[in-house]
Design a protein around this motif. Structure first.
Motif, PDB file in Angstrom:
ATOM      1  N   PRO A 225       0.827  -1.210   0.000  1.00  0.00           N
ATOM      2  CA  PRO A 225       0.000   0.000   0.000  1.00  0.00           C
ATOM      3  C   PRO A 225       0.860   1.258   0.000  1.00  0.00           C
ATOM      4  O   PRO A 225       1.977   1.268   0.533  1.00  0.00           O
ATOM      5  N   VAL A 226       0.335   2.321  -0.591  1.00  0.00           N
ATOM      6  CA  VAL A 226       1.050   3.582  -0.714  1.00  0.00           C
ATOM      7  C   VAL A 226       0.188   4.699  -0.139  1.00  0.00           C
ATOM      8  O   VAL A 226      -1.008   4.787  -0.447  1.00  0.00           O
ATOM      9  N   LEU A 227       0.784   5.534   0.691  1.00  0.00           N
ATOM     10  CA  LEU A 227       0.147   6.768   1.149  1.00  0.00           C
ATOM     11  C   LEU A 227       0.834   7.931   0.453  1.00  0.00           C
ATOM     12  O   LEU A 227       2.054   8.099   0.566  1.00  0.00           O
ATOM     13  N   LEU A 228       0.069   8.716  -0.270  1.00  0.00           N
ATOM     14  CA  LEU A 228       0.577   9.912  -0.941  1.00  0.00           C
ATOM     15  C   LEU A 228      -0.066  11.114  -0.255  1.00  0.00           C
ATOM     16  O   LEU A 228      -1.274  11.340  -0.388  1.00  0.00           O
ATOM     17  N   LEU A 229       0.745  11.855   0.506  1.00  0.00           N
ATOM     18  CA  LEU A 229       0.217  12.963   1.301  1.00  0.00           C
ATOM     19  C   LEU A 229       0.758  14.279   0.756  1.00  0.00           C
ATOM     20  O   LEU A 229       1.968  14.485   0.684  1.00  0.00           O
ATOM     21  N   ALA A 230      -0.151  15.169   0.372  1.00  0.00           N
ATOM     22  CA  ALA A 230       0.199  16.489  -0.144  1.00  0.00           C
ATOM     23  C   ALA A 230      -0.308  17.551   0.812  1.00  0.00           C
ATOM     24  O   ALA A 230      -1.236  17.324   1.593  1.00  0.00           O
ATOM     25  N   GLY A 231       0.314  18.737   0.740  1.00  0.00           N
ATOM     26  CA  GLY A 231      -0.166  19.880   1.496  1.00  0.00           C
ATOM     27  C   GLY A 231      -1.040  20.763   0.624  1.00  0.00           C
ATOM     28  O   GLY A 231      -0.714  21.016  -0.539  1.00  0.00           O
ATOM     29  N   GLU A 232      -2.134  21.234   1.169  1.00  0.00           N
ATOM     30  CA  GLU A 232      -3.049  22.079   0.402  1.00  0.00           C
ATOM     31  C   GLU A 232      -2.347  23.305  -0.174  1.00  0.00           C
ATOM     32  O   GLU A 232      -2.676  23.756  -1.286  1.00  0.00           O
ATOM     33  N   LEU A 233      -1.368  23.853   0.548  1.00  0.00           N
ATOM     34  CA  LEU A 233      -0.704  25.083   0.142  1.00  0.00           C
ATOM     35  C   LEU A 233       0.697  24.855  -0.417  1.00  0.00           C
ATOM     36  O   LEU A 233       1.415  25.819  -0.710  1.00  0.00           O
ATOM     37  N   ASP A 234       1.096  23.616  -0.579  1.00  0.00           N
ATOM     38  CA  ASP A 234       2.438  23.311  -1.057  1.00  0.00           C
ATOM     39  C   ASP A 234       2.570  23.660  -2.539  1.00  0.00           C
ATOM     40  O   ASP A 234       1.598  23.595  -3.305  1.00  0.00           O
ATOM     41  N   LEU A 235       3.803  23.989  -2.936  1.00  0.00           N
ATOM     42  CA  LEU A 235       4.093  24.296  -4.337  1.00  0.00           C
ATOM     43  C   LEU A 235       4.826  23.165  -5.043  1.00  0.00           C
ATOM     44  O   LEU A 235       4.739  23.039  -6.264  1.00  0.00           O
ATOM     45  N   TRP A 236       5.583  22.357  -4.289  1.00  0.00           N
ATOM     46  CA  TRP A 236       6.380  21.262  -4.868  1.00  0.00           C
ATOM     47  C   TRP A 236       6.276  20.032  -3.997  1.00  0.00           C
ATOM     48  O   TRP A 236       7.111  19.855  -3.113  1.00  0.00           O
ATOM     49  N   PRO A 237       5.253  19.184  -4.126  1.00  0.00           N
ATOM     50  CA  PRO A 237       4.260  19.197  -5.186  1.00  0.00           C
ATOM     51  C   PRO A 237       3.013  19.974  -4.775  1.00  0.00           C
ATOM     52  O   PRO A 237       2.694  20.078  -3.583  1.00  0.00           O
ATOM     53  N   THR A 238       2.314  20.451  -5.743  1.00  0.00           N
ATOM     54  CA  THR A 238       0.977  20.968  -5.479  1.00  0.00           C
ATOM     55  C   THR A 238       0.030  19.791  -5.274  1.00  0.00           C
ATOM     56  O   THR A 238       0.322  18.654  -5.661  1.00  0.00           O
ATOM     57  N   ALA A 239      -1.116  20.077  -4.677  1.00  0.00           N
ATOM     58  CA  ALA A 239      -2.130  19.034  -4.516  1.00  0.00           C
ATOM     59  C   ALA A 239      -2.577  18.511  -5.879  1.00  0.00           C
ATOM     60  O   ALA A 239      -2.868  17.315  -6.039  1.00  0.00           O
ATOM     61  N   ALA A 240      -2.615  19.399  -6.891  1.00  0.00           N
ATOM     62  CA  ALA A 240      -3.007  18.975  -8.235  1.00  0.00           C
ATOM     63  C   ALA A 240      -1.996  17.998  -8.823  1.00  0.00           C
ATOM     64  O   ALA A 240      -2.369  16.993  -9.446  1.00  0.00           O
ATOM     65  N   SER A 241      -0.702  18.265  -8.626  1.00  0.00           N
ATOM     66  CA  SER A 241       0.327  17.344  -9.121  1.00  0.00           C
ATOM     67  C   SER A 241       0.247  16.000  -8.409  1.00  0.00           C
ATOM     68  O   SER A 241       0.423  14.940  -9.028  1.00  0.00           O
TER      69      SER A 241
END
Length: 310
Positions: A225-241
């Motif tokens: 299993p993989v958890l991919l956690l992004a920050g709402e305000l991050d630029l690298w990576p953005t949530a969209a990326s």
């Protein structure tokens, strides 16, 4: 601090923090010593965090050949540390550029992983963009008092061709990398130059060309299993990326932490530790279920063998 000898004789350092099953945590930067990870906002209460300094950073030795800093070649250091720890399989976490390294390790050694956590990772090593929609994220923070200066610094960093050239813009740019530009964030950002090795930064991706198709095939075949956690305000990576990259993995949980930037354990440590600890606990439960299934299959085969021999 503890030490081990890697595949080419380089002495590398790591420290352990916390209690519980081990979680190997790869730092980013690239080229920043693992000190900046702290205990990942209290995740050490759930896991023993194994925090290695990438070769050439922190307490790790600096080999003569800087080409050994390249991200794909660092996979061998991760494997050497796994062997040193005496672990058949590992739970692996990678932050930022360490996420790129973690994905390359997963592609090269899928049978050595029980879980993979990608914490605001770079996707450079797999040939995917990390900054989709970054300008929109920046524009949404226009009400912040530091915004105008940070945008100028962001543009300077984008136009820089080396990490050394970008360094003069970094601190003015840093508010964009945190959900809250408070005293803790400022201290964390101010520590960066002393923790970073610019030679490692410069050589981390130098000369590296991803085998995009091959990597995608191998990552699509991952069984862990993989958890991919992004920050709402991050630029690298953005949530969209991050949402675009989630399709790389067959068994993925995509989480966007509200109000978080590139260092979500600083912006909301409770949210970060709750998400990661719950994911790892589910992975542990599934691993236990798989062992029970394997044991039942073994018992059934033995029963069938006895009946046949009788």
């Amino acid at each position: 601090m503890e030490f081990f000898t890697s595949h080419d004789g380089t002495e590398l350092a790591f420290r352990t923090v916390g209690d519980g099953p081990p979680l190997l945590c790869l730092p980013g930067g690239p080229g920043r010593a693992a000190e900046y990870l702290g205990d990942l906002g209290g995740l050490g209460a759930h896991r023993t965090l194994v925090l290695p300094d990438t070769r050439g950073t922190g307490a790790s030795a600096t080999p003569a050949d800087p080409a050994s800093f390249r991200v794909d070649r660092l996979v061998a250091d991760v494997e050497a540390l796994r062997r040193h720890l005496g672990l058949d399989r590992i739970d692996l976490l990678g932050h930022s550029a360490g996420g790129s390294l973690a994905m390359l390790y997963a592609a090269a050694h899928p049978d050595r992983l029980t879980s993979l956590t990608l914490l605001t990772p770079s996707f450079a090593a797999v040939g995917l963009p990390s900054g989709t929609g970054a300008r929109e994220v920046i524009a949404a923070r226009a009400g912040e008092p530091w915004h105008a200066e940070a945008v100028v610094a962001y543009d300077g960093m984008q136009s820089a061709t080396t990490f050394a050239e970008a360094a003069r813009y970094r601190f003015a740019f840093e508010p964009l990398m945190y959900g809250r530009w408070d005293d803790a964030a400022r201290a964390h950002a101010a520590a960066d130059p002393a923790q970073r090795s610019l030679p490692v930064s410069e050589h981390y991706y130098a000369g590296y060309t991803p085998d995009t198709d091959g990597l995608r095939r191998r990552l699509a075949a991952l069984t862990c299993p993989v958890l991919l956690l992004a920050g709402e305000l991050d630029l690298w990576p953005t949530a969209a990326s991050a949402a675009e990259a989630a399709s790389l993995f067959p068994d993925v949980t995509l989480t966007v932490q509200p109000g978080a930037g590139h260092y979500p354990w600083l912006d909301d440590p409770t949210a970060l530790t709750t998400t990661v600890a719950a994911f790892l606990a589910r992975s542990d439960d599934r691993r236990t279920d798989n062992r029970r299934t394997d044991n039942r299959r073994t018992d059934n085969r033995r029963t069938d063998d006895r009946r046949t021999s009788a």
